[in-house]
Scaffold this motif. Structure first.
Motif, PDB file in Angstrom:
ATOM      1  N   ALA A 265       2.889  16.700   6.749  1.00  0.00           N
ATOM      2  CA  ALA A 265       3.083  15.824   7.909  1.00  0.00           C
ATOM      3  C   ALA A 265       3.127  14.381   7.400  1.00  0.00           C
ATOM      4  O   ALA A 265       2.432  14.040   6.438  1.00  0.00           O
ATOM      5  CB  ALA A 265       1.934  15.996   8.893  1.00  0.00           C
ATOM      6  N   PRO A 266       3.935  13.527   8.014  1.00  0.00           N
ATOM      7  CA  PRO A 266       3.976  12.128   7.569  1.00  0.00           C
ATOM      8  C   PRO A 266       2.600  11.470   7.725  1.00  0.00           C
ATOM      9  O   PRO A 266       1.891  11.724   8.695  1.00  0.00           O
ATOM     10  CB  PRO A 266       4.997  11.472   8.503  1.00  0.00           C
ATOM     11  CG  PRO A 266       5.745  12.591   9.131  1.00  0.00           C
ATOM     12  CD  PRO A 266       4.840  13.787   9.122  1.00  0.00           C
ATOM     13  N   PHE A 267       2.251  10.628   6.769  1.00  0.00           N
ATOM     14  CA  PHE A 267       0.997   9.877   6.834  1.00  0.00           C
ATOM     15  C   PHE A 267       1.197   8.675   7.751  1.00  0.00           C
ATOM     16  O   PHE A 267       2.145   7.920   7.599  1.00  0.00           O
ATOM     17  CB  PHE A 267       0.583   9.411   5.434  1.00  0.00           C
ATOM     18  CG  PHE A 267      -0.707   8.650   5.420  1.00  0.00           C
ATOM     19  CD1 PHE A 267      -1.916   9.328   5.517  1.00  0.00           C
ATOM     20  CD2 PHE A 267      -0.729   7.275   5.351  1.00  0.00           C
ATOM     21  CE1 PHE A 267      -3.125   8.626   5.519  1.00  0.00           C
ATOM     22  CE2 PHE A 267      -1.916   6.575   5.350  1.00  0.00           C
ATOM     23  CZ  PHE A 267      -3.119   7.257   5.432  1.00  0.00           C
ATOM     24  N   THR A 268       0.316   8.527   8.719  1.00  0.00           N
ATOM     25  CA  THR A 268       0.450   7.429   9.685  1.00  0.00           C
ATOM     26  C   THR A 268      -0.809   6.564   9.809  1.00  0.00           C
ATOM     27  O   THR A 268      -0.780   5.551  10.478  1.00  0.00           O
ATOM     28  CB  THR A 268       0.804   7.969  11.081  1.00  0.00           C
ATOM     29  OG1 THR A 268      -0.223   8.892  11.476  1.00  0.00           O
ATOM     30  CG2 THR A 268       2.151   8.688  11.074  1.00  0.00           C
ATOM     31  N   ALA A 269      -1.902   6.948   9.156  1.00  0.00           N
ATOM     32  CA  ALA A 269      -3.171   6.260   9.338  1.00  0.00           C
ATOM     33  C   ALA A 269      -3.313   5.043   8.418  1.00  0.00           C
ATOM     34  O   ALA A 269      -4.270   4.937   7.650  1.00  0.00           O
ATOM     35  CB  ALA A 269      -4.330   7.234   9.112  1.00  0.00           C
TER      36      ALA A 269
ATOM     37  N   HIS B  56       4.318   1.295   1.774  1.00  0.00           N
ATOM     38  CA  HIS B  56       4.100   2.439   2.663  1.00  0.00           C
ATOM     39  C   HIS B  56       4.754   3.725   2.163  1.00  0.00           C
ATOM     40  O   HIS B  56       5.095   4.605   2.958  1.00  0.00           O
ATOM     41  CB  HIS B  56       4.519   2.120   4.106  1.00  0.00           C
ATOM     42  CG  HIS B  56       3.491   1.279   4.802  1.00  0.00           C
ATOM     43  ND1 HIS B  56       3.500   1.079   6.147  1.00  0.00           N
ATOM     44  CD2 HIS B  56       2.432   0.579   4.344  1.00  0.00           C
ATOM     45  CE1 HIS B  56       2.489   0.295   6.495  1.00  0.00           C
ATOM     46  NE2 HIS B  56       1.826  -0.018   5.401  1.00  0.00           N
ATOM     47  N   LEU B  57       4.881   3.854   0.851  1.00  0.00           N
ATOM     48  CA  LEU B  57       5.350   5.091   0.241  1.00  0.00           C
ATOM     49  C   LEU B  57       4.321   6.183   0.535  1.00  0.00           C
ATOM     50  O   LEU B  57       3.117   5.945   0.470  1.00  0.00           O
ATOM     51  CB  LEU B  57       5.479   4.905  -1.274  1.00  0.00           C
ATOM     52  CG  LEU B  57       6.066   6.080  -2.037  1.00  0.00           C
ATOM     53  CD1 LEU B  57       7.580   6.107  -1.846  1.00  0.00           C
ATOM     54  CD2 LEU B  57       5.720   5.976  -3.512  1.00  0.00           C
TER      55      LEU B  57
ATOM     56  N   TRP C 262       6.517  15.749  -2.882  1.00  0.00           N
ATOM     57  CA  TRP C 262       7.200  15.221  -1.704  1.00  0.00           C
ATOM     58  C   TRP C 262       7.062  13.702  -1.720  1.00  0.00           C
ATOM     59  O   TRP C 262       5.958  13.180  -1.907  1.00  0.00           O
ATOM     60  CB  TRP C 262       6.572  15.759  -0.426  1.00  0.00           C
ATOM     61  CG  TRP C 262       6.554  17.248  -0.307  1.00  0.00           C
ATOM     62  CD1 TRP C 262       5.584  18.095  -0.775  1.00  0.00           C
ATOM     63  CD2 TRP C 262       7.534  18.074   0.317  1.00  0.00           C
ATOM     64  NE1 TRP C 262       5.917  19.393  -0.475  1.00  0.00           N
ATOM     65  CE2 TRP C 262       7.100  19.411   0.200  1.00  0.00           C
ATOM     66  CE3 TRP C 262       8.747  17.802   0.973  1.00  0.00           C
ATOM     67  CZ2 TRP C 262       7.836  20.483   0.710  1.00  0.00           C
ATOM     68  CZ3 TRP C 262       9.465  18.872   1.486  1.00  0.00           C
ATOM     69  CH2 TRP C 262       9.016  20.181   1.352  1.00  0.00           C
ATOM     70  N   VAL C 263       8.158  12.992  -1.511  1.00  0.00           N
ATOM     71  CA  VAL C 263       8.129  11.531  -1.417  1.00  0.00           C
ATOM     72  C   VAL C 263       8.751  11.162  -0.070  1.00  0.00           C
ATOM     73  O   VAL C 263       9.918  11.472   0.182  1.00  0.00           O
ATOM     74  CB  VAL C 263       8.905  10.874  -2.579  1.00  0.00           C
ATOM     75  CG1 VAL C 263       8.955   9.364  -2.402  1.00  0.00           C
ATOM     76  CG2 VAL C 263       8.256  11.225  -3.910  1.00  0.00           C
TER      77      VAL C 263
ATOM     78  N   HIS D  41       0.829  -1.205   0.000  1.00  0.00           N
ATOM     79  CA  HIS D  41       0.000   0.000   0.000  1.00  0.00           C
ATOM     80  C   HIS D  41       0.859   1.249   0.000  1.00  0.00           C
ATOM     81  O   HIS D  41       1.966   1.249   0.532  1.00  0.00           O
ATOM     82  CB  HIS D  41      -0.905   0.019   1.240  1.00  0.00           C
ATOM     83  CG  HIS D  41      -1.750  -1.200   1.347  1.00  0.00           C
ATOM     84  ND1 HIS D  41      -1.377  -2.289   2.108  1.00  0.00           N
ATOM     85  CD2 HIS D  41      -2.917  -1.532   0.757  1.00  0.00           C
ATOM     86  CE1 HIS D  41      -2.305  -3.223   1.994  1.00  0.00           C
ATOM     87  NE2 HIS D  41      -3.242  -2.802   1.175  1.00  0.00           N
ATOM     88  N   GLN D  42       0.299   2.323  -0.596  1.00  0.00           N
ATOM     89  CA  GLN D  42       0.927   3.628  -0.628  1.00  0.00           C
ATOM     90  C   GLN D  42      -0.124   4.665  -0.252  1.00  0.00           C
ATOM     91  O   GLN D  42      -1.317   4.384  -0.302  1.00  0.00           O
ATOM     92  CB  GLN D  42       1.473   3.963  -2.030  1.00  0.00           C
ATOM     93  CG  GLN D  42       2.484   2.978  -2.562  1.00  0.00           C
ATOM     94  CD  GLN D  42       1.840   1.706  -3.085  1.00  0.00           C
ATOM     95  OE1 GLN D  42       0.768   1.734  -3.667  1.00  0.00           O
ATOM     96  NE2 GLN D  42       2.481   0.573  -2.850  1.00  0.00           N
ATOM     97  N   HIS D  43       0.330   5.871   0.075  1.00  0.00           N
ATOM     98  CA  HIS D  43      -0.597   6.966   0.342  1.00  0.00           C
ATOM     99  C   HIS D  43      -0.308   8.110  -0.624  1.00  0.00           C
ATOM    100  O   HIS D  43       0.847   8.476  -0.829  1.00  0.00           O
ATOM    101  CB  HIS D  43      -0.467   7.470   1.780  1.00  0.00           C
ATOM    102  CG  HIS D  43      -1.402   8.589   2.066  1.00  0.00           C
ATOM    103  ND1 HIS D  43      -0.981   9.896   2.176  1.00  0.00           N
ATOM    104  CD2 HIS D  43      -2.743   8.611   2.224  1.00  0.00           C
ATOM    105  CE1 HIS D  43      -2.033  10.666   2.404  1.00  0.00           C
ATOM    106  NE2 HIS D  43      -3.112   9.912   2.430  1.00  0.00           N
ATOM    107  N   LEU D  44      -1.365   8.662  -1.208  1.00  0.00           N
ATOM    108  CA  LEU D  44      -1.265   9.778  -2.141  1.00  0.00           C
ATOM    109  C   LEU D  44      -2.145  10.922  -1.650  1.00  0.00           C
ATOM    110  O   LEU D  44      -3.342  10.725  -1.416  1.00  0.00           O
ATOM    111  CB  LEU D  44      -1.717   9.342  -3.543  1.00  0.00           C
ATOM    112  CG  LEU D  44      -1.843  10.442  -4.591  1.00  0.00           C
ATOM    113  CD1 LEU D  44      -0.492  11.099  -4.868  1.00  0.00           C
ATOM    114  CD2 LEU D  44      -2.446   9.883  -5.878  1.00  0.00           C
TER     115      LEU D  44
END
Length: 145
Positions: free
Chosen positions: A137-141, A122-123, A104-105, A23-26
């Motif tokens: 802010a970093p994605f943590t959810a 977890h990108l 931002w990556v 999984h990744q977050h965009l």
């Protein structure tokens, strides 16, 4: 929007692939305003199938569920989504004269072609079209994903 035919080498199968499951977050921002990544990208109603790159929920989490080990890119996800991805147009968010897009990556500025960003586990990708270009802010959810 694709309806089941292969897109950029990605097929739409009856079941989700289970060899590679990451999984990744965009997150996308249009001049500071969030642009939603909708639920069910890559799950066409007419096709009754799952593209190897898809979403389930409208929280920006991308699911890579492939029948083979392969490196996929953000450009391929946008192709499945049927949306543009360039330095001047990101899912319909467009620059105005004199502005730029900031990518931002994993919390680091990315200066390359956003199409080529490799989708790793977890990108966390944040794309800011126009100002303000503040570090996200970093994605943590991840919620177990």
């Amino acid at each position: 929007i694709p309806s089941g035919q292969p897109v950029d080498g990605i097929h739409c199968d009856q079941l989700e692939g289970n060899v590679l499951h990451i999984h990744q977050h965009l997150a996308i921002f249009d001049h500071g305003k969030p642009v939603g990544v909708p639920e069910d990208v890559g799950r066409p109603l007419m096709g009754n199938c799952f593209y190897w790159l898809h979403t389930h929920t409208p929280d920006g989490i991308i699911h890579v569920e492939s029948p083979t080990m392969h490196t996929y890119t953000l450009g391929q996800f946008f192709a499945v989504w049927g949306q543009p991805l360039s330095r001047t147009n990101v899912a319909g968010a467009k620059l105005r004269p004199g502005e730029h897009t900031t990518v931002w990556v994993d919390g680091n500025l990315y200066s390359g072609d956003p199409q080529k960003i490799e989708l790793t586990a977890h990108l966390d990708v944040s794309i800011e079209v126009g100002p303000p270009a503040k570090k996200p802010a970093p994605f943590t959810a991840w919620n177990g994903n």
